[in-house]
Motif scaffolding. Sequence first.
Motif, short mmCIF file in Angstrom:
data_model
loop_
_atom_site.label_atom_id
_atom_site.label_comp_id
_atom_site.label_asym_id
_atom_site.label_seq_id
_atom_site.Cartn_x
_atom_site.Cartn_y
_atom_site.Cartn_z
N LYS A 176 -87.52 24.41 40.03
CA LYS A 176 -88.59 24.16 39.23
C LYS A 176 -88.56 24.85 37.73
CE LYS A 176 -91.17 21.24 41.64
NZ LYS A 176 -91.27 20.02 41.29
N GLY A 177 -87.43 25.93 37.92
CA GLY A 177 -86.91 26.47 36.74
C GLY A 177 -87.61 28.07 36.49
N LEU A 178 -88.32 28.38 37.54
CA LEU A 178 -88.79 30.00 37.42
C LEU A 178 -87.62 30.64 37.65
CD1 LEU A 178 -91.13 31.72 37.63
CD2 LEU A 178 -91.39 31.83 39.84
N TYR A 179 -86.85 30.74 38.37
CA TYR A 179 -85.49 31.49 38.60
C TYR A 179 -84.24 30.73 37.92
CZ TYR A 179 -88.60 33.62 42.25
OH TYR A 179 -89.40 34.27 42.90
N ALA A 180 -83.58 31.43 37.27
CA ALA A 180 -82.36 30.99 36.64
C ALA A 180 -81.22 30.91 37.72
CB ALA A 180 -81.77 31.93 35.38
N ALA A 181 -81.03 32.00 38.83
CA ALA A 181 -80.14 31.97 39.82
C ALA A 181 -80.79 32.66 40.99
CB ALA A 181 -78.84 32.66 39.26
N LEU A 182 -80.05 32.51 42.17
CA LEU A 182 -80.55 33.23 43.24
C LEU A 182 -79.23 33.90 43.92
CD1 LEU A 182 -82.53 30.43 45.12
CD2 LEU A 182 -83.44 32.24 43.92
N PHE A 183 -79.44 35.17 44.72
CA PHE A 183 -78.36 35.78 45.16
C PHE A 183 -78.59 36.23 46.44
CE2 PHE A 183 -78.59 36.31 40.59
CZ PHE A 183 -77.22 36.08 40.30
N GLU A 184 -77.60 36.33 47.08
CA GLU A 184 -77.72 36.81 48.54
C GLU A 184 -78.14 38.13 48.95
OE1 GLU A 184 -76.96 35.08 51.60
OE2 GLU A 184 -77.11 33.18 50.44
N THR A 185 -77.97 39.13 47.62
CA THR A 185 -78.26 40.51 48.06
C THR A 185 -78.98 40.96 46.81
OG1 THR A 185 -76.22 41.45 47.47
CG2 THR A 185 -76.41 40.64 49.82
N SER A 186 -79.66 42.21 46.73
CA SER A 186 -79.92 42.55 45.72
C SER A 186 -78.80 43.38 44.85
CB SER A 186 -81.03 43.74 46.12
OG SER A 186 -82.44 43.14 46.60
N ILE A 187 -77.75 43.73 45.23
CA ILE A 187 -76.88 44.29 44.93
C ILE A 187 -76.10 43.11 43.96
CG2 ILE A 187 -74.25 45.02 45.14
CD1 ILE A 187 -75.38 46.41 47.85
N LEU A 188 -75.72 42.08 44.36
CA LEU A 188 -75.12 40.99 43.67
C LEU A 188 -76.25 40.71 42.36
CD1 LEU A 188 -73.53 38.58 46.49
CD2 LEU A 188 -72.42 40.09 44.80
N MET A 189 -77.59 40.62 42.82
CA MET A 189 -78.38 40.12 41.66
C MET A 189 -78.28 41.44 40.75
SD MET A 189 -82.72 39.95 41.94
CE MET A 189 -82.88 41.47 42.73
N ASP A 190 -78.32 42.51 41.14
CA ASP A 190 -78.45 43.60 39.97
C ASP A 190 -77.00 43.51 39.34
OD1 ASP A 190 -80.77 44.60 41.02
OD2 ASP A 190 -80.03 46.15 42.29
N GLU A 191 -75.82 43.30 39.65
CA GLU A 191 -74.73 43.21 38.80
C GLU A 191 -74.97 41.96 37.99
OE1 GLU A 191 -71.54 42.19 41.84
OE2 GLU A 191 -71.65 44.17 42.49
N ALA A 192 -75.51 41.00 38.32
CA ALA A 192 -75.62 39.81 37.43
C ALA A 192 -76.75 40.20 36.42
CB ALA A 192 -76.23 38.45 38.10
N VAL A 193 -77.71 40.93 36.83
CA VAL A 193 -78.86 41.38 35.66
C VAL A 193 -78.10 42.39 34.68
CG1 VAL A 193 -80.93 42.98 35.46
CG2 VAL A 193 -80.96 41.11 37.32
N GLN A 194 -77.62 43.19 35.23
CA GLN A 194 -77.04 44.23 34.21
C GLN A 194 -75.91 43.60 33.26
OE1 GLN A 194 -77.41 47.53 33.34
NE2 GLN A 194 -78.83 47.37 34.60
N ALA A 195 -75.13 42.50 33.65
CA ALA A 195 -74.26 41.97 32.97
C ALA A 195 -74.95 41.00 31.90
CB ALA A 195 -73.04 40.77 33.82
N LEU A 196 -75.77 40.35 32.29
CA LEU A 196 -76.64 39.58 31.20
C LEU A 196 -77.23 40.31 30.37
CD1 LEU A 196 -77.81 37.09 30.10
CD2 LEU A 196 -79.73 37.24 31.66
N ALA A 197 -77.81 41.63 30.80
CA ALA A 197 -78.32 42.65 29.77
C ALA A 197 -77.58 43.18 28.70
CB ALA A 197 -79.34 43.73 30.46
N VAL A 198 -76.26 43.66 29.33
CA VAL A 198 -75.13 44.13 28.59
C VAL A 198 -74.94 43.20 27.24
CG1 VAL A 198 -73.02 44.92 28.21
CG2 VAL A 198 -74.36 45.97 29.74
N LYS A 199 -74.81 41.89 27.56
CA LYS A 199 -74.33 40.41 26.71
C LYS A 199 -75.47 40.60 25.68
CE LYS A 199 -71.60 37.80 29.68
NZ LYS A 199 -71.65 36.40 30.45
#
Length: 249
Positions: A176-199
């Motif tokens: 529906k568009g609430l989430y841009a992506a889903l991750f299996e673990t919080s660790i993987l999500m945090d890596e993606a969050v940080q990468a996007l924030a840095v960009k």
Amino acid sequence: MTQPYVKTLKANGIATITFFHPAHNSMPSTVLADLESAIHNSGEDDDVKVIILQSGGERTFCAGASFDELKSIEDNVEGKEFFMGFARVILAMRSCPKIIIGRIQGKAVGGGVGLAAATDYCYATKYASIKLSELTIGIGPFVIAPAVERKIGLNGLSNLTLNATEFYSPEWAKEKGLYAALFETSILMDEAVQALAVKLASYNPEAVTAMKKALWEGTDHWPSLLEERAEMSGTLVLSKFTKDTLGAL
């Protein structure tokens, strides 16, 4: 830590705002007020280029309104003021000139769905199911509805609101568009969050601010709309149905 808090950690142009309450990250007025202030402060801080919004704990992002505080409301003024807490946080997120990335590690209920919807970009784990349960206690998600509808459309809002006892899956929320992506673990999500924030922190801040404004085009009426919705909710929470239902919990 077992005491409620809102903390801001700033590093390399990224402000990470974390809220916590031991009752599944439910939101009393004090936490809502502190969260609003944290968002305003980070938005006005020239050293901050992007904001990450997250909660403490493992499997619950936010359980919504504090039932203990809802039970204590005695008149319309108190009722409106409580729901204005959620309104002010959403309005702070809307008016913040910085992009806000949501980190949703677990279930989001009621106001928690509203917070996720009011972020500009949102990542979640496979545990981040959502529910709008307000009708079950005699009120409705009136204050957060504009933010939720903006993200997932009127049909999605209708499904969540009317099927108020069911959790909808993270996959449904992503579709529906609430989430841009889903991750299996919080660790993987945090890596993606940080990468996007840095960009985002590396981009032209003037362009990012202009983009933020463009993304929220058409919401200039929200301050008055959310105030009306808070007043409506503040009246409904005093109804016999709601008082009886909350009293039985």
